[in-house]
Design a protein around this motif. Structure first.
Motif, PDB file in Angstrom:
ATOM      1  N   ASN A 285     -16.660  40.680 -50.903  1.00  0.00           N
ATOM      2  CA  ASN A 285     -17.421  41.803 -50.313  1.00  0.00           C
ATOM      3  C   ASN A 285     -16.826  42.792 -51.072  1.00  0.00           C
ATOM      4  OD1 ASN A 285     -18.978  40.519 -48.406  1.00  0.00           O
ATOM      5  ND2 ASN A 285     -17.303  39.669 -47.884  1.00  0.00           N
ATOM      6  N   ARG A 286     -17.621  44.302 -51.196  1.00  0.00           N
ATOM      7  CA  ARG A 286     -16.976  45.136 -51.121  1.00  0.00           C
ATOM      8  C   ARG A 286     -17.567  46.171 -50.556  1.00  0.00           C
ATOM      9  NH1 ARG A 286     -16.716  47.478 -57.684  1.00  0.00           N
ATOM     10  NH2 ARG A 286     -14.887  46.699 -57.276  1.00  0.00           N
ATOM     11  N   VAL A 287     -17.135  47.885 -49.499  1.00  0.00           N
ATOM     12  CA  VAL A 287     -17.680  48.441 -49.272  1.00  0.00           C
ATOM     13  C   VAL A 287     -16.921  49.322 -49.600  1.00  0.00           C
ATOM     14  CG1 VAL A 287     -17.152  50.196 -46.790  1.00  0.00           C
ATOM     15  CG2 VAL A 287     -16.846  47.577 -46.746  1.00  0.00           C
ATOM     16  N   VAL A 288     -18.116  50.434 -50.167  1.00  0.00           N
ATOM     17  CA  VAL A 288     -18.224  51.540 -51.554  1.00  0.00           C
ATOM     18  C   VAL A 288     -18.640  53.084 -50.563  1.00  0.00           C
ATOM     19  CG1 VAL A 288     -19.229  52.506 -53.551  1.00  0.00           C
ATOM     20  CG2 VAL A 288     -18.825  50.056 -52.855  1.00  0.00           C
ATOM     21  N   LEU A 289     -17.940  53.631 -50.400  1.00  0.00           N
ATOM     22  CA  LEU A 289     -18.818  55.398 -49.906  1.00  0.00           C
ATOM     23  C   LEU A 289     -18.370  56.364 -51.508  1.00  0.00           C
ATOM     24  CD1 LEU A 289     -16.010  56.147 -47.631  1.00  0.00           C
ATOM     25  CD2 LEU A 289     -18.069  54.988 -47.221  1.00  0.00           C
ATOM     26  N   GLY A 290     -19.446  56.942 -51.499  1.00  0.00           N
ATOM     27  CA  GLY A 290     -19.354  58.340 -52.614  1.00  0.00           C
ATOM     28  C   GLY A 290     -18.074  58.721 -52.594  1.00  0.00           C
ATOM     29  N   ASN A 291     -18.762  59.823 -53.438  1.00  0.00           N
ATOM     30  CA  ASN A 291     -17.673  61.377 -53.306  1.00  0.00           C
ATOM     31  C   ASN A 291     -18.286  62.137 -51.521  1.00  0.00           C
ATOM     32  OD1 ASN A 291     -16.050  60.527 -55.437  1.00  0.00           O
ATOM     33  ND2 ASN A 291     -17.659  61.501 -56.576  1.00  0.00           N
ATOM     34  N   HIS A 292     -17.189  62.918 -51.064  1.00  0.00           N
ATOM     35  CA  HIS A 292     -17.801  63.676 -50.299  1.00  0.00           C
ATOM     36  C   HIS A 292     -18.747  63.101 -48.823  1.00  0.00           C
ATOM     37  CE1 HIS A 292     -17.975  67.665 -48.825  1.00  0.00           C
ATOM     38  NE2 HIS A 292     -19.103  67.553 -48.765  1.00  0.00           N
ATOM     39  N   VAL A 293     -17.367  61.839 -48.445  1.00  0.00           N
ATOM     40  CA  VAL A 293     -17.915  61.251 -47.611  1.00  0.00           C
ATOM     41  C   VAL A 293     -17.775  62.215 -46.387  1.00  0.00           C
ATOM     42  CG1 VAL A 293     -19.116  59.378 -46.492  1.00  0.00           C
ATOM     43  CG2 VAL A 293     -19.643  59.179 -48.971  1.00  0.00           C
ATOM     44  N   TRP A 294     -18.001  62.018 -45.220  1.00  0.00           N
ATOM     45  CA  TRP A 294     -17.274  62.235 -43.287  1.00  0.00           C
ATOM     46  C   TRP A 294     -18.172  60.985 -43.012  1.00  0.00           C
ATOM     47  CZ3 TRP A 294     -19.463  66.417 -40.655  1.00  0.00           C
ATOM     48  CH2 TRP A 294     -18.724  66.744 -39.360  1.00  0.00           C
ATOM     49  N   LEU A 295     -16.609  60.173 -42.164  1.00  0.00           N
ATOM     50  CA  LEU A 295     -17.345  59.090 -41.789  1.00  0.00           C
ATOM     51  C   LEU A 295     -16.332  59.558 -40.490  1.00  0.00           C
ATOM     52  CD1 LEU A 295     -15.301  56.237 -43.594  1.00  0.00           C
ATOM     53  CD2 LEU A 295     -18.210  56.947 -43.383  1.00  0.00           C
ATOM     54  N   GLY A 296     -17.121  59.586 -39.030  1.00  0.00           N
ATOM     55  CA  GLY A 296     -16.987  60.329 -37.524  1.00  0.00           C
ATOM     56  C   GLY A 296     -16.328  59.085 -37.354  1.00  0.00           C
ATOM     57  N   ARG A 297     -16.012  59.689 -35.691  1.00  0.00           N
ATOM     58  CA  ARG A 297     -15.048  59.271 -35.452  1.00  0.00           C
ATOM     59  C   ARG A 297     -15.848  57.774 -34.833  1.00  0.00           C
ATOM     60  NH1 ARG A 297     -13.815  63.563 -32.084  1.00  0.00           N
ATOM     61  NH2 ARG A 297     -12.200  64.088 -33.476  1.00  0.00           N
ATOM     62  N   GLN A 298     -15.098  57.038 -34.704  1.00  0.00           N
ATOM     63  CA  GLN A 298     -15.005  55.611 -34.242  1.00  0.00           C
ATOM     64  C   GLN A 298     -16.186  55.124 -34.574  1.00  0.00           C
ATOM     65  OE1 GLN A 298     -15.447  56.399 -29.456  1.00  0.00           O
ATOM     66  NE2 GLN A 298     -12.989  55.716 -29.544  1.00  0.00           N
ATOM     67  N   CYS A 299     -16.318  55.331 -36.276  1.00  0.00           N
ATOM     68  CA  CYS A 299     -17.156  54.447 -36.903  1.00  0.00           C
ATOM     69  C   CYS A 299     -16.984  53.722 -37.114  1.00  0.00           C
ATOM     70  CB  CYS A 299     -18.037  55.752 -37.889  1.00  0.00           C
ATOM     71  SG  CYS A 299     -17.360  55.926 -39.059  1.00  0.00           S
ATOM     72  N   THR A 300     -17.587  52.691 -37.256  1.00  0.00           N
ATOM     73  CA  THR A 300     -17.813  51.052 -38.375  1.00  0.00           C
ATOM     74  C   THR A 300     -18.136  50.888 -39.304  1.00  0.00           C
ATOM     75  OG1 THR A 300     -16.455  50.273 -36.164  1.00  0.00           O
ATOM     76  CG2 THR A 300     -16.957  48.285 -37.956  1.00  0.00           C
ATOM     77  N   LEU A 301     -17.648  50.068 -40.402  1.00  0.00           N
ATOM     78  CA  LEU A 301     -17.897  49.738 -41.880  1.00  0.00           C
ATOM     79  C   LEU A 301     -18.009  48.652 -41.771  1.00  0.00           C
ATOM     80  CD1 LEU A 301     -17.958  52.756 -42.143  1.00  0.00           C
ATOM     81  CD2 LEU A 301     -17.820  52.376 -44.636  1.00  0.00           C
ATOM     82  N   THR A 302     -19.363  47.568 -42.173  1.00  0.00           N
ATOM     83  CA  THR A 302     -19.292  46.037 -42.369  1.00  0.00           C
ATOM     84  C   THR A 302     -18.705  45.734 -43.664  1.00  0.00           C
ATOM     85  OG1 THR A 302     -21.433  46.021 -41.624  1.00  0.00           O
ATOM     86  CG2 THR A 302     -20.261  46.307 -39.720  1.00  0.00           C
ATOM     87  N   PRO A 303     -18.420  44.621 -43.808  1.00  0.00           N
ATOM     88  CA  PRO A 303     -18.605  44.212 -44.990  1.00  0.00           C
ATOM     89  C   PRO A 303     -20.065  43.969 -45.570  1.00  0.00           C
ATOM     90  CG  PRO A 303     -17.741  42.263 -44.058  1.00  0.00           C
ATOM     91  CD  PRO A 303     -18.403  43.181 -43.328  1.00  0.00           C
ATOM     92  N   SER A 304     -19.708  44.988 -47.057  1.00  0.00           N
ATOM     93  CA  SER A 304     -20.902  45.432 -48.132  1.00  0.00           C
ATOM     94  C   SER A 304     -21.622  46.268 -47.764  1.00  0.00           C
ATOM     95  CB  SER A 304     -21.513  44.073 -48.296  1.00  0.00           C
ATOM     96  OG  SER A 304     -21.584  43.175 -48.411  1.00  0.00           O
ATOM     97  N   ALA A 305     -21.266  47.253 -46.818  1.00  0.00           N
ATOM     98  CA  ALA A 305     -21.543  48.151 -46.391  1.00  0.00           C
ATOM     99  C   ALA A 305     -21.961  49.537 -47.956  1.00  0.00           C
ATOM    100  CB  ALA A 305     -20.758  49.304 -45.380  1.00  0.00           C
ATOM    101  N   THR A 306     -22.239  51.008 -48.153  1.00  0.00           N
ATOM    102  CA  THR A 306     -22.278  51.464 -48.696  1.00  0.00           C
ATOM    103  C   THR A 306     -22.950  52.937 -48.606  1.00  0.00           C
ATOM    104  OG1 THR A 306     -22.653  49.969 -50.444  1.00  0.00           O
ATOM    105  CG2 THR A 306     -22.960  51.962 -51.749  1.00  0.00           C
ATOM    106  N   ILE A 307     -22.169  53.892 -48.420  1.00  0.00           N
ATOM    107  CA  ILE A 307     -22.235  55.335 -48.484  1.00  0.00           C
ATOM    108  C   ILE A 307     -22.883  56.050 -49.230  1.00  0.00           C
ATOM    109  CG2 ILE A 307     -22.404  57.234 -46.237  1.00  0.00           C
ATOM    110  CD1 ILE A 307     -22.103  54.094 -45.270  1.00  0.00           C
TER     111      ILE A 307
END
Length: 235
Positions: free
Chosen positions: A154-176
Protein backbone atom coordinates in the motif's frame (compact mmCIF):
# COMPACT_ATOMS: atom_id res chain seq x y z
CA UNK A 1 25.13 14.78 4.57
CA UNK A 2 27.19 13.07 7.28
CA UNK A 3 27.08 9.29 7.00
CA UNK A 4 27.37 6.84 9.90
CA UNK A 5 26.99 3.11 10.31
CA UNK A 6 24.11 2.75 12.73
CA UNK A 7 26.32 0.92 15.21
CA UNK A 8 28.71 3.90 15.16
CA UNK A 9 26.16 6.73 15.32
CA UNK A 10 26.80 9.89 17.36
CA UNK A 11 26.51 9.33 21.11
CA UNK A 12 23.56 11.70 21.48
CA UNK A 13 21.45 9.51 19.19
CA UNK A 14 19.74 6.88 21.36
CA UNK A 15 20.00 3.47 19.69
CA UNK A 16 19.03 0.01 20.90
CA UNK A 17 18.98 -3.29 19.03
CA UNK A 18 21.24 -5.12 16.61
CA UNK A 19 22.09 -3.75 13.15
CA UNK A 20 24.51 -4.98 10.50
CA UNK A 21 26.72 -2.73 8.36
CA UNK A 22 24.03 -2.29 5.68
CA UNK A 23 22.22 -0.05 8.20
CA UNK A 24 23.14 3.61 7.93
CA UNK A 25 22.21 6.94 9.50
CA UNK A 26 22.63 10.09 7.42
CA UNK A 27 22.42 13.46 9.17
CA UNK A 28 22.61 16.98 7.80
CA UNK A 29 25.15 19.17 9.55
CA UNK A 30 22.31 21.28 10.95
CA UNK A 31 20.55 18.18 12.28
CA UNK A 32 23.70 16.93 13.99
CA UNK A 33 24.20 20.36 15.54
CA UNK A 34 20.59 20.30 16.81
CA UNK A 35 21.13 16.82 18.26
CA UNK A 36 24.26 17.95 20.07
CA UNK A 37 22.43 21.02 21.40
CA UNK A 38 19.54 18.73 22.48
CA UNK A 39 16.94 20.67 20.51
CA UNK A 40 16.46 17.51 18.43
CA UNK A 41 16.10 14.07 20.00
CA UNK A 42 16.43 10.94 17.88
CA UNK A 43 15.64 7.46 19.21
CA UNK A 44 16.00 4.27 17.16
CA UNK A 45 14.82 0.95 18.57
CA UNK A 46 14.64 -2.58 17.17
CA UNK A 47 11.31 -4.17 18.10
CA UNK A 48 12.83 -7.66 18.39
CA UNK A 49 15.89 -7.76 20.63
CA UNK A 50 17.08 -11.13 19.27
CA UNK A 51 16.90 -9.99 15.64
CA UNK A 52 19.63 -8.31 13.56
CA UNK A 53 18.25 -5.66 11.19
CA UNK A 54 19.53 -5.30 7.62
CA UNK A 55 19.01 -2.71 4.88
CA UNK A 56 17.89 0.16 7.11
CA UNK A 57 18.58 3.67 5.82
CA UNK A 58 17.60 6.72 7.90
CA UNK A 59 18.18 10.16 6.41
CA UNK A 60 17.43 13.15 8.68
CA UNK A 61 17.44 16.86 7.87
CA UNK A 62 15.18 17.80 10.79
CA UNK A 63 16.02 20.90 12.84
CA UNK A 64 14.10 20.41 16.08
CA UNK A 65 11.68 18.12 17.89
CA UNK A 66 11.52 14.41 18.70
CA UNK A 67 11.92 11.53 16.27
CA UNK A 68 11.08 8.05 17.54
CA UNK A 69 11.74 5.15 15.17
CA UNK A 70 10.78 1.55 15.95
CA UNK A 71 12.05 -0.94 13.37
CA UNK A 72 10.59 -4.44 13.07
CA UNK A 73 12.10 -5.83 9.87
CA UNK A 74 14.50 -5.46 6.98
CA UNK A 75 14.29 -3.13 4.00
CA UNK A 76 13.24 0.10 5.73
CA UNK A 77 13.99 3.53 4.25
CA UNK A 78 13.15 6.76 6.10
CA UNK A 79 13.80 10.29 4.80
CA UNK A 80 13.01 13.50 6.68
CA UNK A 81 14.06 16.31 4.36
CA UNK A 82 15.70 19.61 5.32
CA UNK A 83 13.96 22.05 7.66
CA UNK A 84 11.39 19.56 8.91
CA UNK A 85 10.41 20.18 12.54
CA UNK A 86 8.34 18.63 15.30
CA UNK A 87 7.31 15.29 16.73
CA UNK A 88 7.32 12.15 14.57
CA UNK A 89 6.68 8.57 15.71
CA UNK A 90 7.47 5.83 13.17
CA UNK A 91 6.65 2.11 13.54
CA UNK A 92 8.22 0.58 10.44
CA UNK A 93 8.28 -3.09 9.63
CA UNK A 94 9.66 -4.87 6.56
CA UNK A 95 9.82 -3.32 3.09
CA UNK A 96 8.55 0.11 4.07
CA UNK A 97 9.45 3.62 2.96
CA UNK A 98 8.77 7.07 4.38
CA UNK A 99 9.64 10.32 2.66
CA UNK A 100 8.59 13.61 4.29
CA UNK A 101 9.25 16.75 2.27
CA UNK A 102 11.15 19.83 3.33
CA UNK A 103 9.59 22.46 5.62
CA UNK A 104 6.98 20.01 6.93
CA UNK A 105 6.03 20.40 10.60
CA UNK A 106 4.34 18.04 13.07
CA UNK A 107 2.75 18.43 16.48
CA UNK A 108 2.36 14.66 16.71
CA UNK A 109 1.95 11.98 14.03
CA UNK A 110 2.11 8.19 14.43
CA UNK A 111 2.79 6.04 11.37
CA UNK A 112 2.35 2.25 11.22
CA UNK A 113 3.91 0.81 8.06
CA UNK A 114 4.44 -2.79 6.94
CA UNK A 115 5.02 -3.52 3.24
CA UNK A 116 3.81 0.02 2.65
CA UNK A 117 4.93 3.58 1.92
CA UNK A 118 4.13 7.07 3.16
CA UNK A 119 5.12 9.79 0.69
CA UNK A 120 4.60 13.41 1.78
CA UNK A 121 5.32 16.57 -0.20
CA UNK A 122 6.80 19.88 0.92
CA UNK A 123 5.46 22.25 3.59
CA UNK A 124 2.81 19.97 5.02
CA UNK A 125 1.44 20.67 8.49
CA UNK A 126 0.41 17.95 10.93
CA UNK A 127 -1.65 18.78 14.00
CA UNK A 128 -1.55 16.44 17.03
CA UNK A 129 -2.73 12.83 17.51
CA UNK A 130 -2.67 11.96 13.80
CA UNK A 131 -2.60 8.31 12.73
CA UNK A 132 -1.33 7.01 9.40
CA UNK A 133 -2.26 3.34 9.14
CA UNK A 134 -0.28 2.37 6.07
CA UNK A 135 -1.21 -1.31 6.19
CA UNK A 136 -3.61 -3.67 7.93
CA UNK A 137 -0.62 -5.28 9.77
CA UNK A 138 -2.51 -8.59 10.06
CA UNK A 139 -4.04 -10.95 7.53
CA UNK A 140 -7.74 -11.00 6.59
CA UNK A 141 -8.77 -14.48 5.43
CA UNK A 142 -11.53 -15.41 2.99
CA UNK A 143 -13.22 -18.48 4.50
CA UNK A 144 -14.28 -19.88 1.12
CA UNK A 145 -10.81 -19.85 -0.44
CA UNK A 146 -8.74 -20.00 2.74
CA UNK A 147 -6.53 -17.28 1.30
CA UNK A 148 -5.30 -14.01 2.74
CA UNK A 149 -7.01 -11.27 0.73
CA UNK A 150 -5.19 -8.16 1.93
CA UNK A 151 -1.66 -9.17 0.92
CA UNK A 152 -0.60 -6.11 -1.08
CA UNK A 153 1.83 -3.21 -0.93
CA UNK A 154 0.00 0.00 0.00
CA UNK A 155 0.96 3.63 -0.44
CA UNK A 156 -0.38 6.70 1.41
CA UNK A 157 0.42 9.92 -0.45
CA UNK A 158 0.21 13.60 0.48
CA UNK A 159 0.89 16.35 -2.05
CA UNK A 160 2.63 19.62 -1.25
CA UNK A 161 1.17 21.99 1.37
CA UNK A 162 -1.36 19.60 2.94
CA UNK A 163 -2.81 20.30 6.37
CA UNK A 164 -3.83 17.31 8.51
CA UNK A 165 -6.16 18.36 11.31
CA UNK A 166 -6.09 17.03 14.86
CA UNK A 167 -7.00 13.36 15.41
CA UNK A 168 -7.50 12.54 11.75
CA UNK A 169 -6.69 9.07 10.38
CA UNK A 170 -5.32 8.04 6.99
CA UNK A 171 -5.94 4.42 5.99
CA UNK A 172 -4.06 2.30 3.40
CA UNK A 173 -4.06 3.79 -0.13
CA UNK A 174 -5.37 7.21 0.99
CA UNK A 175 -4.20 10.12 -1.18
CA UNK A 176 -4.56 13.85 -0.52
CA UNK A 177 -3.86 16.34 -3.30
CA UNK A 178 -1.76 19.50 -3.20
CA UNK A 179 -3.01 22.34 -1.02
CA UNK A 180 -5.81 20.33 0.57
CA UNK A 181 -7.07 20.23 4.17
CA UNK A 182 -8.22 17.27 6.27
CA UNK A 183 -10.56 18.34 9.07
CA UNK A 184 -10.31 17.33 12.72
CA UNK A 185 -11.29 13.70 13.32
CA UNK A 186 -11.74 12.80 9.65
CA UNK A 187 -10.99 9.27 8.42
CA UNK A 188 -9.52 9.31 4.93
CA UNK A 189 -10.08 6.09 2.97
CA UNK A 190 -9.71 7.10 -0.70
CA UNK A 191 -8.17 9.54 -3.19
CA UNK A 192 -8.93 13.28 -2.99
CA UNK A 193 -7.89 15.99 -5.46
CA UNK A 194 -5.96 19.23 -5.04
CA UNK A 195 -7.30 22.20 -3.08
CA UNK A 196 -10.24 20.69 -1.24
CA UNK A 197 -11.41 20.55 2.36
CA UNK A 198 -12.47 17.06 3.45
CA UNK A 199 -14.26 16.05 6.64
CA UNK A 200 -16.30 13.23 8.13
CA UNK A 201 -16.27 9.47 8.75
CA UNK A 202 -15.43 8.47 6.09
CA UNK A 203 -14.10 11.76 4.74
CA UNK A 204 -15.80 13.50 1.85
CA UNK A 205 -15.29 16.85 0.13
CA UNK A 206 -17.19 19.64 1.88
CA UNK A 207 -15.54 22.54 0.02
CA UNK A 208 -13.63 22.75 -3.27
CA UNK A 209 -11.32 25.49 -4.59
CA UNK A 210 -9.70 26.28 -1.23
CA UNK A 211 -6.33 26.02 0.45
CA UNK A 212 -4.73 27.19 3.71
CA UNK A 213 -2.00 29.37 5.22
CA UNK A 214 0.06 28.94 8.37
CA UNK A 215 -0.94 32.49 9.36
CA UNK A 216 -4.52 33.56 10.05
CA UNK A 217 -3.64 37.10 8.92
CA UNK A 218 -1.62 36.67 5.72
CA UNK A 219 -1.05 34.27 2.87
CA UNK A 220 2.24 32.40 3.13
CA UNK A 221 4.58 31.50 0.27
CA UNK A 222 2.86 28.25 -0.69
CA UNK A 223 -0.71 29.55 -0.46
CA UNK A 224 0.22 32.58 -2.60
CA UNK A 225 1.60 30.24 -5.24
CA UNK A 226 -1.52 28.06 -5.18
CA UNK A 227 -3.83 31.08 -5.51
CA UNK A 228 -1.73 32.44 -8.39
CA UNK A 229 -1.72 29.10 -10.23
CA UNK A 230 -5.47 28.70 -9.71
CA UNK A 231 -6.25 32.16 -11.08
CA UNK A 232 -4.06 31.54 -14.12
CA UNK A 233 -5.99 28.36 -14.89
CA UNK A 234 -9.40 30.06 -14.86
CA UNK A 235 -8.38 33.11 -16.93
Amino acid sequence: MLKFFLNEAPSNVEISGNYDNSCQLLLSEKSLDSINKKSLKVKINCKRAEYTISDLIINIGTLSGKINIVVGGNGVNLVLEDNTKGNFDFRMYRNSTVKIGKNTTSNGILLHLKDSDFICGEDCMFSSHILVQGSDQHGIIDLNSGEIINKRHNRVVLGNHVWLGRQCTLTPSATIGNGSIVATGAIVTKVFPDNVLVAGLPAKVIKADCTWSRSTDNLDYYSKKIVKDHNMQIE
